[in-house]
Design a protein around this motif. Structure first.
Motif, PDB file in Angstrom:
ATOM      1  N   LEU A 141       0.944  -1.282  -0.045  1.00 41.62           N
ATOM      2  CA  LEU A 141      -0.241   0.003   0.014  1.00 41.62           C
ATOM      3  C   LEU A 141       1.118   1.153   0.250  1.00 41.62           C
ATOM      4  CD1 LEU A 141      -3.021  -1.160   2.482  1.00 41.62           C
ATOM      5  CD2 LEU A 141      -2.810  -0.860   0.232  1.00 41.62           C
ATOM      6  N   GLY A 142       2.379   1.239  -0.010  1.00 42.88           N
ATOM      7  CA  GLY A 142       2.868   2.000  -0.388  1.00 42.88           C
ATOM      8  C   GLY A 142       3.841   3.059   0.913  1.00 42.88           C
ATOM      9  N   ASN A 143       3.840   2.246   2.312  1.00 36.73           N
ATOM     10  CA  ASN A 143       3.664   2.685   2.949  1.00 36.73           C
ATOM     11  C   ASN A 143       4.896   2.066   3.743  1.00 36.73           C
ATOM     12  OD1 ASN A 143       1.168   2.964   4.569  1.00 36.73           O
ATOM     13  ND2 ASN A 143       0.532   0.975   4.642  1.00 36.73           N
ATOM     14  N   LYS A 144       6.214   2.824   4.622  1.00 36.37           N
ATOM     15  CA  LYS A 144       7.056   2.462   4.603  1.00 36.37           C
ATOM     16  C   LYS A 144       7.440   1.637   6.479  1.00 36.37           C
ATOM     17  CE  LYS A 144       6.673   5.569   1.758  1.00 36.37           C
ATOM     18  NZ  LYS A 144       5.789   5.586   1.179  1.00 36.37           N
ATOM     19  N   TRP A 145       8.465   0.860   6.536  1.00 30.45           N
ATOM     20  CA  TRP A 145       7.472   0.289   8.017  1.00 30.45           C
ATOM     21  C   TRP A 145       9.289   0.542   8.363  1.00 30.45           C
ATOM     22  CZ3 TRP A 145       3.244  -1.022  11.039  1.00 30.45           C
ATOM     23  CH2 TRP A 145       2.419  -0.839  10.013  1.00 30.45           C
ATOM     24  N   ILE A 146       9.476   0.870   9.683  1.00 29.96           N
ATOM     25  CA  ILE A 146      11.105   1.045  10.136  1.00 29.96           C
ATOM     26  C   ILE A 146      11.035   0.607  11.672  1.00 29.96           C
ATOM     27  CG2 ILE A 146      13.236   2.735  10.645  1.00 29.96           C
ATOM     28  CD1 ILE A 146      10.516   3.537   8.640  1.00 29.96           C
ATOM     29  N   ALA A 147      12.085  -0.290  11.711  1.00 29.61           N
ATOM     30  CA  ALA A 147      12.649  -0.954  12.516  1.00 29.61           C
ATOM     31  C   ALA A 147      13.185  -0.260  13.665  1.00 29.61           C
ATOM     32  CB  ALA A 147      12.851  -2.169  12.893  1.00 29.61           C
ATOM     33  N   HIS A 148      13.103  -0.358  15.122  1.00 27.05           N
ATOM     34  CA  HIS A 148      13.350   0.963  15.602  1.00 27.05           C
ATOM     35  C   HIS A 148      15.072   0.159  16.730  1.00 27.05           C
ATOM     36  CE1 HIS A 148      12.586   4.392  14.285  1.00 27.05           C
ATOM     37  NE2 HIS A 148      11.266   3.655  14.260  1.00 27.05           N
ATOM     38  N   ARG A 149      16.171  -0.633  17.086  1.00 26.80           N
ATOM     39  CA  ARG A 149      16.496  -1.060  18.138  1.00 26.80           C
ATOM     40  C   ARG A 149      16.566  -0.421  19.611  1.00 26.80           C
ATOM     41  NH1 ARG A 149      21.371  -2.328  20.227  1.00 26.80           N
ATOM     42  NH2 ARG A 149      22.045  -4.634  20.308  1.00 26.80           N
ATOM     43  N   VAL A 150      15.497  -0.769  19.800  1.00 19.12           N
ATOM     44  CA  VAL A 150      15.301   0.767  21.149  1.00 19.12           C
ATOM     45  C   VAL A 150      15.114  -0.825  22.258  1.00 19.12           C
ATOM     46  CG1 VAL A 150      15.520   3.031  20.202  1.00 19.12           C
ATOM     47  CG2 VAL A 150      13.466   1.505  20.056  1.00 19.12           C
ATOM     48  N   SER A 151      14.521  -0.077  23.447  1.00 17.29           N
ATOM     49  CA  SER A 151      13.841  -1.045  24.384  1.00 17.29           C
ATOM     50  C   SER A 151      12.879  -0.136  24.889  1.00 17.29           C
ATOM     51  CB  SER A 151      14.726  -1.656  25.365  1.00 17.29           C
ATOM     52  OG  SER A 151      13.977  -2.622  26.413  1.00 17.29           O
ATOM     53  N   PRO A 152      12.042  -0.436  25.359  1.00 12.43           N
ATOM     54  CA  PRO A 152      11.076  -1.275  24.785  1.00 12.43           C
ATOM     55  C   PRO A 152      10.781  -0.700  22.821  1.00 12.43           C
ATOM     56  CG  PRO A 152       9.383  -0.229  25.849  1.00 12.43           C
ATOM     57  CD  PRO A 152      10.890   0.622  25.707  1.00 12.43           C
ATOM     58  N   GLY A 153      10.913  -2.213  22.411  1.00 11.38           N
ATOM     59  CA  GLY A 153      11.795  -2.854  20.791  1.00 11.38           C
ATOM     60  C   GLY A 153       9.668  -2.210  20.283  1.00 11.38           C
ATOM     61  N   SER A 154       9.791  -1.242  18.603  1.00 12.90           N
ATOM     62  CA  SER A 154       8.940  -0.171  18.041  1.00 12.90           C
ATOM     63  C   SER A 154       9.116  -0.168  17.095  1.00 12.90           C
ATOM     64  CB  SER A 154       8.567   1.223  18.932  1.00 12.90           C
ATOM     65  OG  SER A 154       9.916   1.976  18.886  1.00 12.90           O
ATOM     66  N   VAL A 155       7.990  -0.473  15.847  1.00 13.57           N
ATOM     67  CA  VAL A 155       8.301  -0.135  14.390  1.00 13.57           C
ATOM     68  C   VAL A 155       7.771   1.094  14.430  1.00 13.57           C
ATOM     69  CG1 VAL A 155       8.399  -2.427  13.678  1.00 13.57           C
ATOM     70  CG2 VAL A 155       6.256  -1.541  13.970  1.00 13.57           C
ATOM     71  N   THR A 156       8.190   2.201  13.280  1.00  7.70           N
ATOM     72  CA  THR A 156       7.287   3.278  12.385  1.00  7.70           C
ATOM     73  C   THR A 156       6.799   3.452  11.282  1.00  7.70           C
ATOM     74  OG1 THR A 156       8.898   4.579  14.488  1.00  7.70           O
ATOM     75  CG2 THR A 156       7.167   5.602  12.443  1.00  7.70           C
ATOM     76  N   ARG A 157       5.972   3.478  11.398  1.00  8.30           N
ATOM     77  CA  ARG A 157       4.798   4.109   9.873  1.00  8.30           C
ATOM     78  C   ARG A 157       5.049   5.216   9.036  1.00  8.30           C
ATOM     79  NH1 ARG A 157      -1.269   1.819   9.294  1.00  8.30           N
ATOM     80  NH2 ARG A 157      -0.728   3.762  10.277  1.00  8.30           N
ATOM     81  N   ILE A 158       5.692   5.060   7.485  1.00  7.33           N
ATOM     82  CA  ILE A 158       5.420   6.290   7.532  1.00  7.33           C
ATOM     83  C   ILE A 158       4.415   5.912   5.851  1.00  7.33           C
ATOM     84  CG2 ILE A 158       6.554   8.289   5.780  1.00  7.33           C
ATOM     85  CD1 ILE A 158       9.625   6.985   6.501  1.00  7.33           C
ATOM     86  N   ASP A 159       3.184   6.179   6.398  1.00 12.26           N
ATOM     87  CA  ASP A 159       2.976   5.850   5.435  1.00 12.26           C
ATOM     88  C   ASP A 159       2.202   7.106   3.987  1.00 12.26           C
ATOM     89  OD1 ASP A 159       1.012   9.006   5.546  1.00 12.26           O
ATOM     90  OD2 ASP A 159      -0.549   8.216   6.338  1.00 12.26           O
ATOM     91  N   PRO A 160       1.928   6.972   2.422  1.00  7.85           N
ATOM     92  CA  PRO A 160       2.343   7.420   1.714  1.00  7.85           C
ATOM     93  C   PRO A 160       1.347   8.959   1.662  1.00  7.85           C
ATOM     94  CG  PRO A 160       1.185   5.286   1.140  1.00  7.85           C
ATOM     95  CD  PRO A 160       1.185   5.592   2.679  1.00  7.85           C
ATOM     96  N   THR A 161       0.804   9.408   2.384  1.00  7.48           N
ATOM     97  CA  THR A 161       1.321  10.952   1.981  1.00  7.48           C
ATOM     98  C   THR A 161       1.643  11.465   3.315  1.00  7.48           C
ATOM     99  OG1 THR A 161      -0.137  10.945   4.577  1.00  7.48           O
ATOM    100  CG2 THR A 161      -1.471  10.924   2.665  1.00  7.48           C
ATOM    101  N   GLY A 162       3.207  10.759   4.145  1.00  4.82           N
ATOM    102  CA  GLY A 162       4.028  11.310   5.198  1.00  4.82           C
ATOM    103  C   GLY A 162       3.454  11.540   6.217  1.00  4.82           C
ATOM    104  N   ALA A 163       2.325  11.098   6.754  1.00  4.92           N
ATOM    105  CA  ALA A 163       2.061  10.890   8.398  1.00  4.92           C
ATOM    106  C   ALA A 163       2.977   9.642   8.721  1.00  4.92           C
ATOM    107  CB  ALA A 163       0.647  11.004   8.303  1.00  4.92           C
ATOM    108  N   ILE A 164       3.408   9.909   9.818  1.00  2.87           N
ATOM    109  CA  ILE A 164       4.065   9.232  10.432  1.00  2.87           C
ATOM    110  C   ILE A 164       3.561   8.971  11.525  1.00  2.87           C
ATOM    111  CG2 ILE A 164       6.608   8.906  12.096  1.00  2.87           C
ATOM    112  CD1 ILE A 164       7.266  11.378  10.118  1.00  2.87           C
TER     113      ILE A 164
END
Length: 467
Positions: A141-164
């Motif tokens: 769907l054009g989303n970018k997904w990012i893995a963060h090497r942090v504790s507690p762990g999380s992921v971030t999505r950048i959607d096609p409009t640029g919303a984070i």
């Protein structure tokens, strides 16, 4: 069809293989990238200025190279053999993913993702809500997904409009997310996003539509490699850089379907363009590393590609082979990377190459199975039900050569032609390899010719390398 036996010379000479369908891999310590054939040979080596982390092949065929902990990355153009360094606005490049428009999205190891256009011109920076932005993937769907090497762990999505949007991973415990991949659930359907990392042997499944944590699966490996991959049946594959354990996991319930042991390690894992698993195994310094081709259905090792080109050894390798499988099936399924008229997802589904215009639904030939001494692999012909074809087998290739009256180019050296076989539609052509140690390292090749109703066309090249 009777098994075809070749009388192969123990020593062959000829031009380097100029395969249309191939892959690239970066070698960290030897500071080079290598081009690898579908059938397990190294086609060329390109030296680079520094140690490397990984490389990714862009939709236009250029190779984007991540230097190891450097604020500069490189773009290598195989067509012109030119290397262009590009400065990152901040941080050091860690991972690269391409969207359907050919734009590159690069994590900087800190709190930013940088977007570049296909020519390497900087577009903009996206500031992340969490630190240690490492792995990145693009979904259907054009989303970018990012893995963060942090504790507690999380992921971030950048959607096609640029919303984070940042999504904490529920119940993750000590896992530090590092690698991430979006799988295939059908055209225009949300992916599930799969995450691996270090400090815990877990596989995380995330709902690509909502960001919710769906499942945490234990995996029987140590030091889980990242990112994971998936095969044509949607099954998830996880390997270990701590030992040689590789597991195939049922994506519906997390159960382990296969466990392979391929020491010393599987430091990187990918699915190639025709659906086979490719494992990167790192050797000791000064010893060439390997890329191992594995049958996803049986777990059989088909060929270990030794990362050696002439006297140059690829060592210190730590990342997976760069393929177009996920891009073609998930990111841009309706596109046509090789311009042959078949959509990318059609090529992946049918088992033809999305990056080779001469391998398509009309005709394709590909080597399948183990090419070890004494084994019987096969060349598999995929062709339309009424397609008339002929394939030749030779011990040497030539540079692409036009032939009057034929479309495409001839690649087989006809002076070394050993056999021809003709047929209509799909056919399996078994090849009996003699159990002769003198044949180790020998390559032989095949190319198809098809009849289009008015004239002949040369089709794709495949080959086998004996080990």
């Amino acid at each position: 069809m009777k098994t075809t036996a070749f009388v192969l010379a123990a020593s062959l000479t000829g031009l380097p293989v100029l395969a249309q369908s191939n892959y690239w891999i970066a070698n960290r310590t030897s500071s080079d990238i290598m081009r690898v054939s579908e059938w397990g040979s190294v086609l060329e080596r390109v030296a680079t200025p520094t140690n490397l982390r990984r490389c990714e092949v862009a939709p236009d065929g250029k190779v984007w190279i991540v230097r190891f902990i450097q604020p500069t990355f490189d773009i290598y153009d195989p067509a012109t053999a030119t290397m262009t360094p590009v400065a990152l606005p901040s941080g050091s490049a860690y991972a690269i993913a391409f969207d359907a428009n050919g734009h590159a999205w690069i994590t900087n190891g800190a709190t930013a993702v940088h977007e570049f256009d296909a020519s390497g011109v900087f577009v903009q920076t996206y500031t992340m809500p969490a630190n240690s932005s490492l792995g990145i993937t693009v979904d259907g769907l054009g989303n970018k997904w990012i893995a963060h090497r942090v504790s507690p762990g999380s992921v971030t999505r950048i959607d096609p409009t640029g919303a984070i949007t940042n999504f904490p991973i529920a119940g993750i415990g000590t896992l530090l997310p590092t690698g991430i991949v979006a799988d295939y659930r059908g055209i225009l359907q949300p992916s599930h996003v799969w995450v691996t990392g270090d400090s815990a042997n877990q596989l995380v499944e995330i709902d690509g539509a909502t960001g919710a944590t769906l499942n945490l699966y234990p995996v029987p490996t140590t030091s889980t490699a990242y990112p994971p991959t998936f095969d044509k049946n949607g099954r998830i594959w996880v390997s270990s850089f701590g030992n040689g354990t590789v597991v195939q996991i049922d994506q519906t319930n997390g159960s382990v379907l296969q466990t392979l042991t391929l020491p010393p390690n599987g430091i990187g894992i990918a699915t190639d363009n025709v659906g086979r698993i490719r494992l990167t195994s790192r050797s000791a310094t000064g010893v060439a590393c390997e890329v191992r081709r594995v049958d996803p259905n049986t777990g059989a090792l088909e060929i270990p590609t030794i990362l050696q080109s002439g006297t140059f050894l690829g060592f210190g390798t730590q990342a997976a082979l760069s393929t177009q499988f996920q891009y073609s099936l998930v990111v841009n399924p309706a596109g046509d990377l090789d311009g042959d008229g078949d959509a990318n997802f059609v090529e992946i589904t049918n088992g033809t190459s999305p990056t080779d215009a001469t391998s398509n639904s009309n005709f394709s030939i590909e080597s399948i199975g183990s090419t070890m001494n004494g084994s019987t692999p096969s060349f598999e012909v995929l062709a339309g039900p009424a397609q008339l074809w002929l394939v030749g087998f030779a011990t040497t290739l030539i540079a692409p050569t036009p032939v009057p009256g034929f479309g495409g180019t001839l690649r087989l050296d006809l002076s070394t032609l050993a056999l021809t076989t003709a047929g209509i539609g799909n056919l399996s052509l078994p090849i009996a390899i003699p159990a002769n140690p003198g044949l180790i390292g020998v390559e032989f090749f095949t190319q198809g010719v098809t009849w289009n109703g008015a004239s002949f066309d040369f089709a794709n090249v495949s080959g086998m390398k004996i080990w």
